[in-house]
Design a protein around this motif. Structure first.
Motif, mmCIF file in Angstrom:
data_model
loop_
_atom_site.group_PDB
_atom_site.id
_atom_site.type_symbol
_atom_site.label_atom_id
_atom_site.label_comp_id
_atom_site.label_asym_id
_atom_site.label_seq_id
_atom_site.Cartn_x
_atom_site.Cartn_y
_atom_site.Cartn_z
ATOM 1 N N GLN A 100 0.924 -1.263 0.386
ATOM 2 C CA GLN A 100 0.061 0.294 -0.140
ATOM 3 C C GLN A 100 1.113 0.902 0.169
ATOM 4 O O GLN A 100 1.798 0.904 0.352
ATOM 5 N N THR A 101 0.247 2.476 -0.800
ATOM 6 C CA THR A 101 1.073 3.579 -0.607
ATOM 7 C C THR A 101 1.000 4.528 0.821
ATOM 8 O O THR A 101 0.612 3.868 1.440
ATOM 9 N N ALA A 102 2.597 4.858 1.177
ATOM 10 C CA ALA A 102 2.876 5.171 1.823
ATOM 11 C C ALA A 102 3.730 6.432 2.201
ATOM 12 O O ALA A 102 3.738 6.436 1.864
ATOM 13 N N VAL A 103 3.278 7.432 3.155
ATOM 14 C CA VAL A 103 3.755 8.800 3.397
ATOM 15 C C VAL A 103 4.622 8.968 4.679
ATOM 16 O O VAL A 103 3.295 8.305 5.639
ATOM 17 N N LEU A 104 5.801 8.771 4.827
ATOM 18 C CA LEU A 104 5.955 9.466 6.438
ATOM 19 C C LEU A 104 7.082 10.721 6.063
ATOM 20 O O LEU A 104 7.534 11.307 5.071
ATOM 21 N N THR A 105 6.424 11.261 7.544
ATOM 22 C CA THR A 105 6.988 12.668 7.725
ATOM 23 C C THR A 105 7.287 13.060 8.956
ATOM 24 O O THR A 105 7.122 12.796 9.950
ATOM 25 N N PHE A 106 8.915 13.532 9.306
ATOM 26 C CA PHE A 106 9.359 13.454 10.591
ATOM 27 C C PHE A 106 10.056 14.476 9.934
ATOM 28 O O PHE A 106 10.557 15.620 8.726
ATOM 29 N N LYS A 107 10.781 15.210 11.598
ATOM 30 C CA LYS A 107 11.180 17.131 11.439
ATOM 31 C C LYS A 107 12.726 16.520 11.792
ATOM 32 O O LYS A 107 13.119 15.844 12.639
ATOM 33 N N VAL A 108 13.990 17.936 11.645
ATOM 34 C CA VAL A 108 15.099 17.648 11.572
ATOM 35 C C VAL A 108 15.544 18.862 12.869
ATOM 36 O O VAL A 108 14.996 19.803 12.288
ATOM 37 N N GLY A 109 15.623 18.756 13.653
ATOM 38 C CA GLY A 109 16.207 19.509 14.408
ATOM 39 C C GLY A 109 17.385 20.293 15.109
ATOM 40 O O GLY A 109 18.495 20.333 13.374
ATOM 41 N N ALA A 110 17.696 20.720 14.881
ATOM 42 C CA ALA A 110 19.748 21.529 14.824
ATOM 43 C C ALA A 110 20.355 21.826 15.563
ATOM 44 O O ALA A 110 21.080 22.121 16.149
ATOM 45 N N GLU A 111 20.119 20.665 16.758
ATOM 46 C CA GLU A 111 21.271 19.912 17.481
ATOM 47 C C GLU A 111 22.758 19.261 16.858
ATOM 48 O O GLU A 111 22.352 19.957 15.449
ATOM 49 N N ALA A 112 23.739 18.888 17.067
ATOM 50 C CA ALA A 112 24.902 18.727 16.997
ATOM 51 C C ALA A 112 24.987 17.678 15.186
ATOM 52 O O ALA A 112 23.602 16.568 16.099
ATOM 53 N N PRO A 113 25.200 17.309 14.442
ATOM 54 C CA PRO A 113 25.210 16.477 13.426
ATOM 55 C C PRO A 113 25.303 15.433 13.542
ATOM 56 O O PRO A 113 26.498 15.186 14.160
ATOM 57 N N VAL A 114 24.712 14.559 12.875
ATOM 58 C CA VAL A 114 25.698 12.891 12.893
ATOM 59 C C VAL A 114 26.462 12.715 11.874
ATOM 60 O O VAL A 114 26.371 13.435 10.861
ATOM 61 N N THR A 115 27.649 12.613 12.169
ATOM 62 C CA THR A 115 28.321 12.012 11.545
ATOM 63 C C THR A 115 28.505 11.068 10.485
ATOM 64 O O THR A 115 29.617 10.846 9.491
ATOM 65 N N THR A 116 28.431 9.922 11.626
ATOM 66 C CA THR A 116 29.148 8.389 10.859
ATOM 67 C C THR A 116 28.065 7.760 10.991
ATOM 68 O O THR A 116 26.853 8.008 11.837
ATOM 69 N N LEU A 117 28.588 6.774 10.212
ATOM 70 C CA LEU A 117 27.246 5.700 9.403
ATOM 71 C C LEU A 117 27.199 5.319 10.514
ATOM 72 O O LEU A 117 26.259 5.012 11.293
ATOM 73 N N ARG A 118 28.164 4.488 11.639
ATOM 74 C CA ARG A 118 27.891 3.839 13.244
ATOM 75 C C ARG A 118 26.873 4.884 13.433
ATOM 76 O O ARG A 118 25.752 3.872 14.462
ATOM 77 N N ARG A 119 26.287 6.099 13.984
ATOM 78 C CA ARG A 119 25.992 6.525 14.629
ATOM 79 C C ARG A 119 24.624 6.871 14.544
ATOM 80 O O ARG A 119 23.404 6.141 15.452
ATOM 81 N N ALA A 120 24.550 6.350 12.690
ATOM 82 C CA ALA A 120 23.472 6.740 12.604
ATOM 83 C C ALA A 120 22.581 5.072 12.712
ATOM 84 O O ALA A 120 20.865 5.429 12.342
ATOM 85 N N MET A 121 23.336 4.320 12.577
ATOM 86 C CA MET A 121 22.978 2.517 12.458
ATOM 87 C C MET A 121 22.658 2.342 13.588
ATOM 88 O O MET A 121 21.261 1.907 14.004
ATOM 89 N N THR A 122 22.999 2.858 14.990
ATOM 90 C CA THR A 122 22.827 3.439 15.982
ATOM 91 C C THR A 122 20.687 3.604 16.527
ATOM 92 O O THR A 122 20.437 3.587 17.324
ATOM 93 N N ALA A 123 21.349 5.271 15.499
ATOM 94 C CA ALA A 123 19.735 5.793 16.143
ATOM 95 C C ALA A 123 18.478 4.365 15.706
ATOM 96 O O ALA A 123 17.913 5.206 15.748
ATOM 97 N N ALA A 124 19.138 4.362 14.445
ATOM 98 C CA ALA A 124 17.551 3.936 13.405
ATOM 99 C C ALA A 124 18.051 2.281 14.510
ATOM 100 O O ALA A 124 17.661 1.274 13.759
ATOM 101 N N GLY A 125 18.166 2.018 15.026
ATOM 102 C CA GLY A 125 18.321 0.289 16.400
ATOM 103 C C GLY A 125 18.655 -0.397 15.577
ATOM 104 O O GLY A 125 17.497 -1.601 14.893
ATOM 105 N N LEU A 126 19.909 -0.042 14.276
ATOM 106 C CA LEU A 126 20.063 -1.073 13.590
ATOM 107 C C LEU A 126 21.908 -2.215 13.849
ATOM 108 O O LEU A 126 22.145 -1.246 14.773
ATOM 109 N N LYS A 127 22.124 -3.271 13.752
ATOM 110 C CA LYS A 127 23.310 -4.073 14.288
ATOM 111 C C LYS A 127 23.983 -3.866 13.307
ATOM 112 O O LYS A 127 24.233 -3.756 12.564
#
Length: 191
Positions: A140-167
């Motif tokens: 089924q078609t699905a729309v996902l929207t989200f907001k991005v804050g102004a805190e310190a940016p994620v600059t590494t793949l490892r931190r992005a994976m942790t934020a997404a709950g990935l192993k």
């Protein structure tokens, strides 16, 4: 009439009878009524549904590297996917191809987002050729929207994976297989 002609006729009839018997032997036997076709036919399925995502709908996330993660309620085809920008929000800057994880239900996509913006993605904006289950039934078609804050940016793949709950084995990009060095031609002796 001489005996020679009836005998010739008898030989001819015997030969024709043998030919028709021979023709009957060559015809294939009729198929059995319960013969099974070698074609795989999957039962009809309901369209897959999006059951979870990262970021979640309307979630606030950090700027920088982001791994979009979408999970469906069924096993999905690894080669069928379609995503597009959502109407009225910023389009995400992502690699082209999402990766289907080993659970066969979750796709991950490497993206980059900027601070103080609202982003959105439409999954299966065009259902044909889009995310589909193993029976080729499109999600089924699905729309996902989200907001991005102004805190310190994620600059590494490892931190992005942790934020997404990935192993560790669930990276959004796969390593290319090593390229073998070119085989050089043997040099002739004496050179």
């Amino acid at each position: 009439m001489s005996l020679r002609h009836p005998l010739s006729a008898l030989i001819l009839l015997t030969a024709l009878g043998g030919a028709s018997a021979h023709a009957q032997v060559k015809t294939p036997p009729p198929e059995e009524p319960n013969a099974v076709s070698p074609v795989l036919i999957l039962p009809p399925t309901l369209p897959p549904k999006l059951v979870s995502s990262y970021p979640a709908q309307d979630q606030m996330v950090a700027p920088g590297v982001l791994i979009l993660k979408v999970a469906f309620d069924q096993q999905m085809s690894p080669t069928a996917w379609n995503y597009a920008p959502a109407d009225g929000v910023e389009p995400m800057d992502c690699v082209k191809t999402p990766r289907l994880l080993a659970d066969q239900k979750t796709f991950v996509l490497l993206c980059r987002v900027q601070a103080n913006r609202t982003y959105g993605v439409t999954l299966n904006a065009e259902r044909t050729g889009g995310f589909a289950n193993l029976g080729d039934n499109p999600a089924q078609t699905a729309v996902l929207t989200f907001k991005v804050g102004a805190e310190a940016p994620v600059t590494t793949l490892r931190r992005a994976m942790t934020a997404a709950g990935l192993k560790d084995d669930q990276t959004p990009v796969q390593d290319a297989p090593p390229v073998a060095p070119p085989v050089s031609a043997p040099t002739p002796a004496g050179r």
